[in-house]
Design a protein around this motif. Structure first.
Motif, PDB file in Angstrom:
ATOM      1  N   PHE A  28       0.838  -1.077  -0.115  1.00 27.48           N
ATOM      2  CA  PHE A  28      -0.064  -0.012   0.032  1.00 27.48           C
ATOM      3  C   PHE A  28       0.944   1.193  -0.018  1.00 27.48           C
ATOM      4  CE2 PHE A  28      -4.030   2.089   0.458  1.00 27.48           C
ATOM      5  CZ  PHE A  28      -3.754   3.181   1.388  1.00 27.48           C
ATOM      6  N   ALA A  29       1.871   1.234   0.875  1.00 28.77           N
ATOM      7  CA  ALA A  29       2.693   2.424   1.099  1.00 28.77           C
ATOM      8  C   ALA A  29       3.296   3.034  -0.238  1.00 28.77           C
ATOM      9  CB  ALA A  29       3.701   2.153   2.120  1.00 28.77           C
ATOM     10  N   LYS A  30       3.563   2.053  -1.384  1.00 29.34           N
ATOM     11  CA  LYS A  30       4.179   2.300  -2.388  1.00 29.34           C
ATOM     12  C   LYS A  30       3.085   2.634  -3.631  1.00 29.34           C
ATOM     13  CE  LYS A  30       7.848  -0.862  -2.215  1.00 29.34           C
ATOM     14  NZ  LYS A  30       8.990  -2.013  -2.456  1.00 29.34           N
ATOM     15  N   TYR A  31       1.962   3.109  -3.384  1.00 28.97           N
ATOM     16  CA  TYR A  31       0.895   3.429  -4.370  1.00 28.97           C
ATOM     17  C   TYR A  31       0.583   4.745  -3.970  1.00 28.97           C
ATOM     18  CZ  TYR A  31       1.024  -1.156  -6.850  1.00 28.97           C
ATOM     19  OH  TYR A  31       1.508  -1.877  -7.485  1.00 28.97           O
ATOM     20  N   ALA A  32       0.266   5.519  -4.883  1.00 25.91           N
ATOM     21  CA  ALA A  32      -0.668   6.607  -4.890  1.00 25.91           C
ATOM     22  C   ALA A  32      -2.148   6.201  -4.614  1.00 25.91           C
ATOM     23  CB  ALA A  32      -0.509   7.548  -6.306  1.00 25.91           C
ATOM     24  N   MET A  33      -2.812   6.786  -3.900  1.00 22.52           N
ATOM     25  CA  MET A  33      -4.449   6.608  -3.927  1.00 22.52           C
ATOM     26  C   MET A  33      -5.340   7.789  -4.110  1.00 22.52           C
ATOM     27  SD  MET A  33      -4.090   3.213  -2.974  1.00 22.52           S
ATOM     28  CE  MET A  33      -5.668   2.923  -2.549  1.00 22.52           C
ATOM     29  N   GLY A  34      -6.222   7.338  -4.885  1.00 23.57           N
ATOM     30  CA  GLY A  34      -7.038   8.179  -5.284  1.00 23.57           C
ATOM     31  C   GLY A  34      -8.830   7.813  -5.225  1.00 23.57           C
ATOM     32  N   TRP A  35      -9.537   8.851  -5.286  1.00 23.51           N
ATOM     33  CA  TRP A  35     -10.857   8.719  -5.181  1.00 23.51           C
ATOM     34  C   TRP A  35     -11.622   9.386  -6.565  1.00 23.51           C
ATOM     35  CZ3 TRP A  35     -13.792   5.852  -2.162  1.00 23.51           C
ATOM     36  CH2 TRP A  35     -13.418   5.391  -0.949  1.00 23.51           C
ATOM     37  N   PHE A  36     -12.520   8.420  -7.052  1.00 19.51           N
ATOM     38  CA  PHE A  36     -13.325   9.039  -8.280  1.00 19.51           C
ATOM     39  C   PHE A  36     -14.767   8.846  -8.155  1.00 19.51           C
ATOM     40  CE2 PHE A  36      -9.760   8.613 -11.597  1.00 19.51           C
ATOM     41  CZ  PHE A  36      -8.859   8.413 -10.697  1.00 19.51           C
ATOM     42  N   ARG A  37     -15.310   9.239  -8.866  1.00 18.27           N
ATOM     43  CA  ARG A  37     -16.675   9.090  -8.988  1.00 18.27           C
ATOM     44  C   ARG A  37     -17.283   9.116 -10.137  1.00 18.27           C
ATOM     45  NH1 ARG A  37     -19.024  14.992  -6.399  1.00 18.27           N
ATOM     46  NH2 ARG A  37     -19.006  16.070  -8.096  1.00 18.27           N
ATOM     47  N   ARG A  38     -18.477   8.393 -10.463  1.00 16.87           N
ATOM     48  CA  ARG A  38     -19.145   8.317 -11.670  1.00 16.87           C
ATOM     49  C   ARG A  38     -20.636   8.485 -11.415  1.00 16.87           C
ATOM     50  NH1 ARG A  38     -18.435   5.700 -16.534  1.00 16.87           N
ATOM     51  NH2 ARG A  38     -16.840   4.337 -15.657  1.00 16.87           N
ATOM     52  N   ALA A  39     -21.278   9.921 -11.854  1.00 13.68           N
ATOM     53  CA  ALA A  39     -22.611  10.125 -11.603  1.00 13.68           C
ATOM     54  C   ALA A  39     -23.362   9.835 -12.633  1.00 13.68           C
ATOM     55  CB  ALA A  39     -22.785  11.802 -11.527  1.00 13.68           C
ATOM     56  N   PRO A  40     -24.584   9.592 -12.451  1.00 11.72           N
ATOM     57  CA  PRO A  40     -25.446   8.894 -13.487  1.00 11.72           C
ATOM     58  C   PRO A  40     -25.567   9.731 -14.767  1.00 11.72           C
ATOM     59  CG  PRO A  40     -26.820   9.176 -11.257  1.00 11.72           C
ATOM     60  CD  PRO A  40     -25.526   9.860 -11.171  1.00 11.72           C
ATOM     61  N   GLY A  41     -25.320   8.945 -15.799  1.00 17.04           N
ATOM     62  CA  GLY A  41     -25.236   9.637 -17.050  1.00 17.04           C
ATOM     63  C   GLY A  41     -24.140  10.424 -17.413  1.00 17.04           C
ATOM     64  N   LYS A  42     -23.066  10.125 -16.610  1.00 21.96           N
ATOM     65  CA  LYS A  42     -21.636  11.259 -16.597  1.00 21.96           C
ATOM     66  C   LYS A  42     -20.322  10.152 -16.735  1.00 21.96           C
ATOM     67  CE  LYS A  42     -23.609  15.362 -14.766  1.00 21.96           C
ATOM     68  NZ  LYS A  42     -23.251  16.463 -13.861  1.00 21.96           N
ATOM     69  N   GLU A  43     -19.530  10.736 -17.375  1.00 26.73           N
ATOM     70  CA  GLU A  43     -18.112   9.760 -17.244  1.00 26.73           C
ATOM     71  C   GLU A  43     -17.713   9.852 -15.896  1.00 26.73           C
ATOM     72  OE1 GLU A  43     -18.434   8.689 -20.873  1.00 26.73           O
ATOM     73  OE2 GLU A  43     -16.499   8.429 -19.978  1.00 26.73           O
ATOM     74  N   ARG A  44     -16.891   9.004 -15.797  1.00 26.61           N
ATOM     75  CA  ARG A  44     -16.145   8.946 -14.407  1.00 26.61           C
ATOM     76  C   ARG A  44     -15.173   9.939 -14.268  1.00 26.61           C
ATOM     77  NH1 ARG A  44     -12.803   3.657 -13.890  1.00 26.61           N
ATOM     78  NH2 ARG A  44     -11.247   4.912 -15.509  1.00 26.61           N
ATOM     79  N   GLU A  45     -14.948  10.420 -13.160  1.00 23.81           N
ATOM     80  CA  GLU A  45     -14.203  11.969 -12.977  1.00 23.81           C
ATOM     81  C   GLU A  45     -13.360  11.770 -11.676  1.00 23.81           C
ATOM     82  OE1 GLU A  45     -16.832  15.446 -12.657  1.00 23.81           O
ATOM     83  OE2 GLU A  45     -17.914  14.665 -11.062  1.00 23.81           O
ATOM     84  N   PHE A  46     -12.045  12.296 -11.677  1.00 17.97           N
ATOM     85  CA  PHE A  46     -11.242  12.247 -10.647  1.00 17.97           C
ATOM     86  C   PHE A  46     -11.539  13.182  -9.810  1.00 17.97           C
ATOM     87  CE2 PHE A  46      -7.169  11.831  -8.544  1.00 17.97           C
ATOM     88  CZ  PHE A  46      -6.571  12.945  -8.329  1.00 17.97           C
ATOM     89  N   LEU A  47     -11.368  12.767  -8.347  1.00 13.19           N
ATOM     90  CA  LEU A  47     -11.725  13.722  -7.386  1.00 13.19           C
ATOM     91  C   LEU A  47     -10.228  14.337  -6.680  1.00 13.19           C
ATOM     92  CD1 LEU A  47     -14.682  11.981  -5.967  1.00 13.19           C
ATOM     93  CD2 LEU A  47     -14.754  14.038  -7.316  1.00 13.19           C
ATOM     94  N   CYS A  48      -9.908  13.350  -6.167  1.00 13.24           N
ATOM     95  CA  CYS A  48      -8.649  13.580  -5.207  1.00 13.24           C
ATOM     96  C   CYS A  48      -7.481  12.648  -5.200  1.00 13.24           C
ATOM     97  CB  CYS A  48      -9.119  13.747  -3.536  1.00 13.24           C
ATOM     98  SG  CYS A  48     -10.266  15.080  -3.305  1.00 13.24           S
ATOM     99  N   GLY A  49      -6.348  12.809  -4.933  1.00 13.70           N
ATOM    100  CA  GLY A  49      -5.420  11.911  -4.755  1.00 13.70           C
ATOM    101  C   GLY A  49      -4.410  12.190  -3.665  1.00 13.70           C
ATOM    102  N   SER A  50      -3.760  11.040  -3.178  1.00 15.31           N
ATOM    103  CA  SER A  50      -2.965  11.160  -2.124  1.00 15.31           C
ATOM    104  C   SER A  50      -1.434  10.422  -2.488  1.00 15.31           C
ATOM    105  CB  SER A  50      -3.502  10.433  -1.033  1.00 15.31           C
ATOM    106  OG  SER A  50      -2.582  10.282   0.267  1.00 15.31           O
ATOM    107  N   SER A  51      -0.254  11.251  -2.386  1.00 10.36           N
ATOM    108  CA  SER A  51       0.862  10.623  -2.530  1.00 10.36           C
ATOM    109  C   SER A  51       1.339   9.595  -1.826  1.00 10.36           C
ATOM    110  CB  SER A  51       2.008  11.861  -2.631  1.00 10.36           C
ATOM    111  OG  SER A  51       3.220  11.452  -2.841  1.00 10.36           O
ATOM    112  N   GLN A  52       2.056   8.669  -2.364  1.00 10.46           N
ATOM    113  CA  GLN A  52       2.635   7.657  -1.673  1.00 10.46           C
ATOM    114  C   GLN A  52       4.049   8.008  -1.138  1.00 10.46           C
ATOM    115  OE1 GLN A  52       2.571   7.911  -4.996  1.00 10.46           O
ATOM    116  NE2 GLN A  52       3.583   6.436  -5.934  1.00 10.46           N
TER     117      GLN A  52
END
Length: 119
Positions: A28-52
């Protein structure tokens, strides 16, 4: 690699909510971690990321100030604190693991957790 997101549910506009993601099958500690979301009828979008590499985080402008990403390398978890939720935040939220925390290019994805915000 497994990424298990949890914490979604039905909330009212203005409420806070925290999503958690537990990772297994990777260092885990070697990976950047991120959160995304996909709203109804929309493309997936990047929200936030955390550096490793350090405590650096990045969130896109449209959620900056409302959403906060954090990670706990000892517990292999990454969280997304969401404040003052709006109906427009209704979406399936996904956590992801990758190499570059400030980009939308990630290698591994969780199954998603549904957040519904009522007005």
């Amino acid at each position: 690699v497994q990424l298990q997101a949890s914490g979604g549910g039905l909330v009212q506009a203005g409420d806070p909510l925290t999503l958690d993601c537990t990772a297994s099958g990777l260092t885990f500690a070697k990976y950047a971690m991120g959160w995304f979301r996909r709203a109804p009828g929309k493309e997936r979008e990047f929200l936030c990321g955390s550096s490793q590499f350090d405590s650096s985080t990045a969130c896109l402008d449209f959620v900056k100030g409302r959403f906060t990403i954090s990670r706990d390398n000892a517990k292999n978890t990454v969280s997304l604190q969401m404040d003052n939720l709006e109906p427009e935040d209704t979406a399936v939220y996904y956590c992801a693991a990758g190499q570059y925390y400030q980009t939308s290019s990630y290698d591994y994805w969780g199954q998603g957790t549904l957040v519904t915000v009522s007005s």
